[in-house]
Design a protein around this motif. Structure first.
Motif, PDB file in Angstrom:
ATOM      1  N   UNK A  28       1.414 -37.256  36.406  1.00 27.26           N
ATOM      2  CA  UNK A  28       1.984 -38.324  35.589  1.00 27.26           C
ATOM      3  C   UNK A  28       3.224 -37.812  34.866  1.00 27.26           C
ATOM      4  N   UNK A  29       4.334 -38.526  34.955  1.00 33.37           N
ATOM      5  CA  UNK A  29       5.581 -38.066  34.345  1.00 33.37           C
ATOM      6  C   UNK A  29       5.480 -37.824  32.836  1.00 33.37           C
ATOM      7  N   UNK A  30       4.581 -38.522  32.158  1.00 33.64           N
ATOM      8  CA  UNK A  30       4.476 -38.384  30.708  1.00 33.64           C
ATOM      9  C   UNK A  30       4.182 -36.942  30.287  1.00 33.64           C
ATOM     10  N   UNK A  31       3.456 -36.207  31.099  1.00 28.71           N
ATOM     11  CA  UNK A  31       3.150 -34.811  30.742  1.00 28.71           C
ATOM     12  C   UNK A  31       4.428 -33.979  30.680  1.00 28.71           C
ATOM     13  N   UNK A  32       5.326 -34.243  31.582  1.00 30.73           N
ATOM     14  CA  UNK A  32       6.528 -33.444  31.721  1.00 30.73           C
ATOM     15  C   UNK A  32       7.681 -33.982  30.851  1.00 30.73           C
ATOM     16  N   UNK A  33       7.699 -35.297  30.659  1.00 26.92           N
ATOM     17  CA  UNK A  33       8.770 -35.914  29.868  1.00 26.92           C
ATOM     18  C   UNK A  33       8.451 -35.909  28.374  1.00 26.92           C
ATOM     19  N   UNK A  34       7.275 -36.362  28.032  1.00 29.21           N
ATOM     20  CA  UNK A  34       6.923 -36.574  26.631  1.00 29.21           C
ATOM     21  C   UNK A  34       6.156 -35.404  26.011  1.00 29.21           C
ATOM     22  N   UNK A  35       5.280 -34.775  26.808  1.00 30.13           N
ATOM     23  CA  UNK A  35       4.425 -33.711  26.267  1.00 30.13           C
ATOM     24  C   UNK A  35       4.979 -32.318  26.535  1.00 30.13           C
ATOM     25  N   UNK A  36       6.156 -32.248  27.105  1.00 32.34           N
ATOM     26  CA  UNK A  36       6.913 -31.008  27.271  1.00 32.34           C
ATOM     27  C   UNK A  36       6.245 -29.935  28.134  1.00 32.34           C
ATOM     28  N   UNK A  37       5.378 -30.364  29.056  1.00 33.83           N
ATOM     29  CA  UNK A  37       4.857 -29.425  30.042  1.00 33.83           C
ATOM     30  C   UNK A  37       6.007 -29.107  30.992  1.00 33.83           C
ATOM     31  N   UNK A  38       6.156 -27.848  31.338  1.00 36.39           N
ATOM     32  CA  UNK A  38       7.252 -27.452  32.228  1.00 36.39           C
ATOM     33  C   UNK A  38       7.058 -28.099  33.596  1.00 36.39           C
ATOM     34  N   UNK A  39       8.074 -28.812  34.059  1.00 37.19           N
ATOM     35  CA  UNK A  39       8.009 -29.459  35.365  1.00 37.19           C
ATOM     36  C   UNK A  39       8.395 -28.440  36.432  1.00 37.19           C
ATOM     37  N   UNK A  40       7.426 -27.623  36.772  1.00 38.87           N
ATOM     38  CA  UNK A  40       7.613 -26.541  37.744  1.00 38.87           C
ATOM     39  C   UNK A  40       6.304 -26.374  38.510  1.00 38.87           C
ATOM     40  N   UNK A  41       6.320 -25.506  39.476  1.00 40.08           N
ATOM     41  CA  UNK A  41       5.096 -25.209  40.222  1.00 40.08           C
ATOM     42  C   UNK A  41       3.997 -24.745  39.271  1.00 40.08           C
ATOM     43  N   UNK A  42       4.344 -23.859  38.334  1.00 38.05           N
ATOM     44  CA  UNK A  42       3.355 -23.363  37.380  1.00 38.05           C
ATOM     45  C   UNK A  42       2.846 -24.466  36.460  1.00 38.05           C
ATOM     46  N   UNK A  43       3.757 -25.293  35.949  1.00 38.39           N
ATOM     47  CA  UNK A  43       3.357 -26.379  35.061  1.00 38.39           C
ATOM     48  C   UNK A  43       2.442 -27.376  35.754  1.00 38.39           C
ATOM     49  N   UNK A  44       2.768 -27.693  36.978  1.00 35.53           N
ATOM     50  CA  UNK A  44       1.938 -28.644  37.731  1.00 35.53           C
ATOM     51  C   UNK A  44       0.577 -28.027  38.083  1.00 35.53           C
ATOM     52  N   UNK A  45       0.583 -26.744  38.425  1.00 34.33           N
ATOM     53  CA  UNK A  45      -0.683 -26.048  38.668  1.00 34.33           C
ATOM     54  C   UNK A  45      -1.554 -26.091  37.422  1.00 34.33           C
ATOM     55  N   UNK A  46      -0.954 -25.835  36.264  1.00 33.30           N
ATOM     56  CA  UNK A  46      -1.721 -25.851  35.012  1.00 33.30           C
ATOM     57  C   UNK A  46      -2.309 -27.226  34.731  1.00 33.30           C
ATOM     58  N   UNK A  47      -1.569 -28.277  35.033  1.00 33.13           N
ATOM     59  CA  UNK A  47      -2.088 -29.622  34.799  1.00 33.13           C
ATOM     60  C   UNK A  47      -3.209 -29.960  35.782  1.00 33.13           C
ATOM     61  N   UNK A  48      -3.108 -29.469  37.006  1.00 34.87           N
ATOM     62  CA  UNK A  48      -4.208 -29.655  37.958  1.00 34.87           C
ATOM     63  C   UNK A  48      -5.442 -28.917  37.452  1.00 34.87           C
ATOM     64  N   UNK A  49      -5.264 -27.689  36.990  1.00 31.47           N
ATOM     65  CA  UNK A  49      -6.398 -26.917  36.447  1.00 31.47           C
ATOM     66  C   UNK A  49      -7.053 -27.649  35.286  1.00 31.47           C
ATOM     67  N   UNK A  50      -6.235 -28.215  34.409  1.00 31.96           N
ATOM     68  CA  UNK A  50      -6.759 -28.932  33.251  1.00 31.96           C
ATOM     69  C   UNK A  50      -7.593 -30.140  33.683  1.00 31.96           C
ATOM     70  N   UNK A  51      -7.090 -30.915  34.626  1.00 32.86           N
ATOM     71  CA  UNK A  51      -7.829 -32.096  35.079  1.00 32.86           C
ATOM     72  C   UNK A  51      -9.066 -31.715  35.892  1.00 32.86           C
ATOM     73  N   UNK A  52      -8.966 -30.640  36.659  1.00 35.98           N
ATOM     74  CA  UNK A  52     -10.154 -30.144  37.354  1.00 35.98           C
ATOM     75  C   UNK A  52     -11.215 -29.719  36.339  1.00 35.98           C
ATOM     76  N   UNK A  53     -10.786 -29.073  35.272  1.00 31.60           N
ATOM     77  CA  UNK A  53     -11.734 -28.671  34.229  1.00 31.60           C
ATOM     78  C   UNK A  53     -12.480 -29.891  33.692  1.00 31.60           C
ATOM     79  N   UNK A  54     -11.757 -30.942  33.372  1.00 33.38           N
ATOM     80  CA  UNK A  54     -12.405 -32.117  32.784  1.00 33.38           C
ATOM     81  C   UNK A  54     -13.407 -32.743  33.756  1.00 33.38           C
ATOM     82  N   UNK A  55     -13.043 -32.839  35.024  1.00 32.24           N
ATOM     83  CA  UNK A  55     -13.953 -33.404  36.019  1.00 32.24           C
ATOM     84  C   UNK A  55     -15.145 -32.476  36.255  1.00 32.24           C
ATOM     85  N   UNK A  56     -14.877 -31.195  36.389  1.00 29.54           N
ATOM     86  CA  UNK A  56     -15.964 -30.226  36.588  1.00 29.54           C
ATOM     87  C   UNK A  56     -16.918 -30.208  35.388  1.00 29.54           C
ATOM     88  N   UNK A  57     -16.352 -30.320  34.203  1.00 25.98           N
ATOM     89  CA  UNK A  57     -17.153 -30.354  32.974  1.00 25.98           C
ATOM     90  C   UNK A  57     -18.147 -31.517  33.015  1.00 25.98           C
TER      91      UNK A  57
END
Length: 177
Positions: A28-57
């Protein structure tokens, strides 16, 4: 016997669908535009990890064989995807395994950090600063917004009927973003 194989195949197919929702939400663009997550391979990987955590939890709360299998399949699908993505980016065959191993270690480290911090917003904010923001100087507001988003998603997932997840239906909500 064939019923067991078809149930496993159905769960594996569900894992692919659910992982698609994880990736879609993480992009979602809001993470990168509004929440200042770096729009890079690392930033996107981190956001995938975060969402995987929530689902796995959420799946861990079930403590059933079915939820355990689905958790395992989700991780397998994620790392298959990472492997394929690295190859598509031109990473050589000899390096892919090492890079996927490093990503797996990062994933499990983040999962542990988020799990330990989930009950305390200040600890969660610090875990996000270390992992999502990689120690960069970020104003408090984007971090607070991300903590609020996580708490909303976790609450939403906890209320979600487990059958909804097993059927591979959308599991995330736009929340307050």
């Amino acid at each position: 016997m064939f019923g067991l194989f078809s149930r496993r195949k159905k769960l594996r197919d569900t894992a692919y669908v659910l992982f698609g929702y994880v990736v879609d939400q993480a992009r979602l663009p809001v993470f990168y535009d509004k929440l200042e997550v770096e729009d890079s391979l690392d930033g996107r990987f981190d956001m995938i990890c975060l969402h995987m955590f929530m689902l796995q939890n959420r799946l861990e709360q079930e403590e059933t064989d079915k939820s355990g299998q689905l958790r395992r399949y989700l991780k397998e699908v994620m790392f298959e995807n990472m492997d394929l993505s690295l190859r598509e980016m031109g990473v050589g065959d000899l390096s892919v395994g090492k890079k996927v191993k490093a990503m797996a270690e990062a994933y499990y480290g983040r999962q542990q950090a988020y799990e330990q911090a989930l009950q305390d917003s200040e600890e969660l904010a610090e875990a996000l600063r270390r992992n999502i923001y990689r120690g960069n100087q970020i104003a408090d507001e984007p971090v607070k917004m991300l903590v609020k988003y996580i708490n909303e998603q976790v609450g939403h997932l906890e209320k979600l009927d487990i059958g909804h997840i097993y059927r591979g239906q959308q599991v995330f909500t736009p929340g307050s973003l």
